[in-house]
Design a protein around this motif. Structure first.
Motif, PDB file in Angstrom:
ATOM      1  N   ARG A  41       0.820  -1.204   0.000  1.00 39.90           N
ATOM      2  CA  ARG A  41       0.000   0.000   0.000  1.00 39.90           C
ATOM      3  C   ARG A  41       0.856   1.257   0.000  1.00 39.90           C
ATOM      4  N   GLN A  42       0.427   2.250  -0.780  1.00 39.09           N
ATOM      5  CA  GLN A  42       1.022   3.582  -0.746  1.00 39.09           C
ATOM      6  C   GLN A  42      -0.049   4.586  -0.332  1.00 39.09           C
ATOM      7  N   ASP A  43       0.397   5.651   0.320  1.00 41.98           N
ATOM      8  CA  ASP A  43      -0.510   6.699   0.783  1.00 41.98           C
ATOM      9  C   ASP A  43      -0.801   7.664  -0.368  1.00 41.98           C
ATOM     10  N   LEU A  44      -2.082   7.962  -0.564  1.00 38.29           N
ATOM     11  CA  LEU A  44      -2.466   8.970  -1.560  1.00 38.29           C
ATOM     12  C   LEU A  44      -2.810  10.312  -0.916  1.00 38.29           C
ATOM     13  N   GLY A  45      -2.471  10.472   0.350  1.00 40.20           N
ATOM     14  CA  GLY A  45      -2.902  11.676   1.055  1.00 40.20           C
ATOM     15  C   GLY A  45      -4.310  11.458   1.561  1.00 40.20           C
ATOM     16  N   ARG A  46      -5.283  11.629   0.693  1.00 42.70           N
ATOM     17  CA  ARG A  46      -6.643  11.189   0.984  1.00 42.70           C
ATOM     18  C   ARG A  46      -6.865   9.875   0.239  1.00 42.70           C
ATOM     19  N   GLY A  47      -6.633   8.772   0.906  1.00 36.25           N
ATOM     20  CA  GLY A  47      -6.880   7.498   0.258  1.00 36.25           C
ATOM     21  C   GLY A  47      -5.646   6.635   0.128  1.00 36.25           C
ATOM     22  N   ASP A  48      -5.799   5.518  -0.578  1.00 39.89           N
ATOM     23  CA  ASP A  48      -4.765   4.503  -0.673  1.00 39.89           C
ATOM     24  C   ASP A  48      -4.549   4.078  -2.109  1.00 39.89           C
ATOM     25  N   LEU A  49      -3.321   3.628  -2.383  1.00 36.74           N
ATOM     26  CA  LEU A  49      -2.976   3.004  -3.651  1.00 36.74           C
ATOM     27  C   LEU A  49      -2.416   1.630  -3.340  1.00 36.74           C
ATOM     28  N   PHE A  50      -3.065   0.580  -3.847  1.00 36.23           N
ATOM     29  CA  PHE A  50      -2.628  -0.795  -3.639  1.00 36.23           C
ATOM     30  C   PHE A  50      -1.943  -1.286  -4.912  1.00 36.23           C
ATOM     31  N   LEU A  51      -0.817  -1.953  -4.725  1.00 34.07           N
ATOM     32  CA  LEU A  51       0.006  -2.372  -5.862  1.00 34.07           C
ATOM     33  C   LEU A  51       0.088  -3.882  -5.948  1.00 34.07           C
ATOM     34  N   PRO A  52      -0.004  -4.442  -7.154  1.00 33.83           N
ATOM     35  CA  PRO A  52       0.133  -5.885  -7.326  1.00 33.83           C
ATOM     36  C   PRO A  52       1.602  -6.290  -7.309  1.00 33.83           C
ATOM     37  N   GLU A  53       1.858  -7.581  -7.310  1.00 33.02           N
ATOM     38  CA  GLU A  53       3.220  -8.062  -7.489  1.00 33.02           C
ATOM     39  C   GLU A  53       3.631  -7.815  -8.947  1.00 33.02           C
ATOM     40  N   LEU A  79     -12.034  -4.533  -1.260  1.00 38.17           N
ATOM     41  CA  LEU A  79     -12.601  -4.557  -2.605  1.00 38.17           C
ATOM     42  C   LEU A  79     -11.522  -4.406  -3.682  1.00 38.17           C
ATOM     43  N   ALA A  80     -10.297  -4.136  -3.276  1.00 38.65           N
ATOM     44  CA  ALA A  80      -9.186  -4.103  -4.235  1.00 38.65           C
ATOM     45  C   ALA A  80      -8.700  -5.493  -4.602  1.00 38.65           C
ATOM     46  N   ALA A  81      -9.140  -6.513  -3.889  1.00 41.41           N
ATOM     47  CA  ALA A  81      -8.553  -7.844  -4.030  1.00 41.41           C
ATOM     48  C   ALA A  81      -8.712  -8.415  -5.433  1.00 41.41           C
ATOM     49  N   GLY A  82      -9.901  -8.308  -6.017  1.00 44.89           N
ATOM     50  CA  GLY A  82     -10.126  -8.894  -7.331  1.00 44.89           C
ATOM     51  C   GLY A  82      -9.221  -8.316  -8.405  1.00 44.89           C
ATOM     52  N   PRO A  83      -9.217  -7.007  -8.602  1.00 43.45           N
ATOM     53  CA  PRO A  83      -8.312  -6.427  -9.593  1.00 43.45           C
ATOM     54  C   PRO A  83      -6.839  -6.690  -9.302  1.00 43.45           C
ATOM     55  N   LEU A  84      -6.439  -6.710  -8.025  1.00 39.56           N
ATOM     56  CA  LEU A  84      -5.039  -6.962  -7.696  1.00 39.56           C
ATOM     57  C   LEU A  84      -4.594  -8.340  -8.171  1.00 39.56           C
ATOM     58  N   TRP A  88      -3.695  -5.695 -11.598  1.00 46.17           N
ATOM     59  CA  TRP A  88      -3.950  -4.257 -11.681  1.00 46.17           C
ATOM     60  C   TRP A  88      -3.666  -3.585 -10.348  1.00 46.17           C
ATOM     61  N   ALA A  89      -3.136  -2.382 -10.400  1.00 47.02           N
ATOM     62  CA  ALA A  89      -3.080  -1.529  -9.220  1.00 47.02           C
ATOM     63  C   ALA A  89      -4.480  -0.984  -8.956  1.00 47.02           C
ATOM     64  N   VAL A  90      -4.756  -0.651  -7.693  1.00 44.90           N
ATOM     65  CA  VAL A  90      -6.078  -0.143  -7.321  1.00 44.90           C
ATOM     66  C   VAL A  90      -5.918   1.099  -6.457  1.00 44.90           C
ATOM     67  N   ALA A  91      -6.514   2.198  -6.902  1.00 47.51           N
ATOM     68  CA  ALA A  91      -6.536   3.431  -6.117  1.00 47.51           C
ATOM     69  C   ALA A  91      -7.906   3.600  -5.486  1.00 47.51           C
ATOM     70  N   MET A  92      -7.893   3.989  -4.214  1.00 41.64           N
ATOM     71  CA  MET A  92      -9.135   4.273  -3.509  1.00 41.64           C
ATOM     72  C   MET A  92      -9.053   5.683  -2.954  1.00 41.64           C
ATOM     73  N   PRO A  93      -9.492   6.667  -3.753  1.00 38.23           N
ATOM     74  CA  PRO A  93      -9.388   8.054  -3.317  1.00 38.23           C
ATOM     75  C   PRO A  93     -10.393   8.401  -2.237  1.00 38.23           C
ATOM     76  N   GLY A  94      -9.987   9.298  -1.340  1.00 36.06           N
ATOM     77  CA  GLY A  94     -10.892   9.823  -0.334  1.00 36.06           C
ATOM     78  C   GLY A  94     -11.320  11.230  -0.684  1.00 36.06           C
ATOM     79  N   TYR A  95     -12.252  11.741   0.104  1.00 33.51           N
ATOM     80  CA  TYR A  95     -12.741  13.102  -0.111  1.00 33.51           C
ATOM     81  C   TYR A  95     -13.369  13.587   1.188  1.00 33.51           C
ATOM     82  N   THR A  96     -13.389  14.884   1.386  1.00 28.05           N
ATOM     83  CA  THR A  96     -13.976  15.475   2.578  1.00 28.05           C
ATOM     84  C   THR A  96     -15.487  15.246   2.569  1.00 28.05           C
ATOM     85  N   LEU A  97     -16.016  14.793   3.695  1.00 25.91           N
ATOM     86  CA  LEU A  97     -17.432  14.452   3.777  1.00 25.91           C
ATOM     87  C   LEU A  97     -18.281  15.649   4.186  1.00 25.91           C
TER      88      LEU A  97
END
Length: 262
Positions: A41-53, A79-84, A88-97
């Motif tokens: 996992r990498q930090d996106l600031g707001r959210g996460d980036l998951f990387l495959p092997e 929910l990143a598991a299937g694409p990983l 595929w890499a998977v980004a999960m961006p966040g946002y202010t609620l």
């Protein structure tokens, strides 16, 4: 058969209409926590980036829901598991609620996080999201400059899941005391009232056991954007409701994952 909504709060209420609906949030948190414990996992600031092997085949983006008021990317990490598994890499961006942000600000923040993730992962992009996140996923491919042209040009699929594509009904719910959607924001932030970018296929995806309003909203976006020249489809998956319609993303061979990455 006539269809008319008389109770707008109930029309968009999910948990009370799903057997053992109260059990799902704890399950999501547990599955997400277990997934994060072993993920790259990498930090996106707001959210996460998951990387495959190895080298990623591309970048899949998932935008979380919660009626723009609840949850965070961390709740949905599993929910990143299937694409990983598919490479595929998977980004999960966040946002202010809400109420700290209006939906227009959430749109900008999601676009910024997606652009950041796209800088880190080359190749094609696909975008999905669930419920309010489905709204934001569709919003990303509107032809109004939301995403930079260079990023949008890499998108080969948009798959809004149970999307809230027309915000005007939200103005009739008690949730709008927090969301503060007005006529102007509904007009400028409803994907169904905007024009999609050309050349991006759109598939809306919804469960057959969902509340009728979510099925209507999914059909609405596909139908209206088809009328504007986009290639669209609307999949109504039998037996699934608003809380389990997303489970397909945990499996690399599910129809949902395959459609997202096709």
């Amino acid at each position: 058969m006539l269809y008319q909504v008389t109770d707008w709060d109930d029309a968009y209420a999910n948990g009370i209409h799903i057997p053992r609906g109260d059990d799902f949030p704890a399950r999501w948190e547990a599955e997400a926590s277990a997934f994060r414990a072993t993920a790259r996992r990498q930090d996106l600031g707001r959210g996460d980036l998951f990387l495959p092997e190895g080298t990623a085949k591309g970048l899949a983006i998932f935008i979380h829901g919660g009626f723009w008021m609840r949850t965070s990317p961390a709740t949905w990490s599993h929910l990143a598991a299937g694409p990983l598994v598919q490479g595929w890499a998977v980004a999960m961006p966040g946002y202010t609620l809400a109420p700290k942000a209006r939906i227009s600000q959430m749109t900008r923040e999601a676009a910024e996080a997606i652009s950041l993730a796209a800088e880190r992962v080359p190749g094609p992009l696909t975008i999905t999201g669930h419920s309010a996140g489905g709204h934001l996923a569709a919003r990303m491919i509107c032809d109004d400059g939301t995403l930079p042209n260079a990023v949008a040009a890499r998108i080969r699929c948009c798959l809004p899941i149970s999307p809230l594509s027309d915000l005007r009904p939200m103005m009739r719910t008690a949730m709008n005391d927090t969301l503060a959607i007005d006529d102007t924001e509904a007009a400028t932030e409803s994907p169904a009232l905007l024009t999609p970018r050309s050349g991006i296929p759109i598939t809306t995806w919804v469960g057959a056991a969902e509340r009728p309003e979510f099925i209507r909203q999914a059909r609405l976006l596909a139908d209206i954007w088809a009328g504007l020249g986009a290639a669209t489809d609307c999949v109504i998956e039998p037996g699934l409701h608003h809380f389990d319609i997303i489970d397909g993303l945990t499996r690399p061979d599910s129809p949902l994952t395959r459609t997202l990455l096709a």
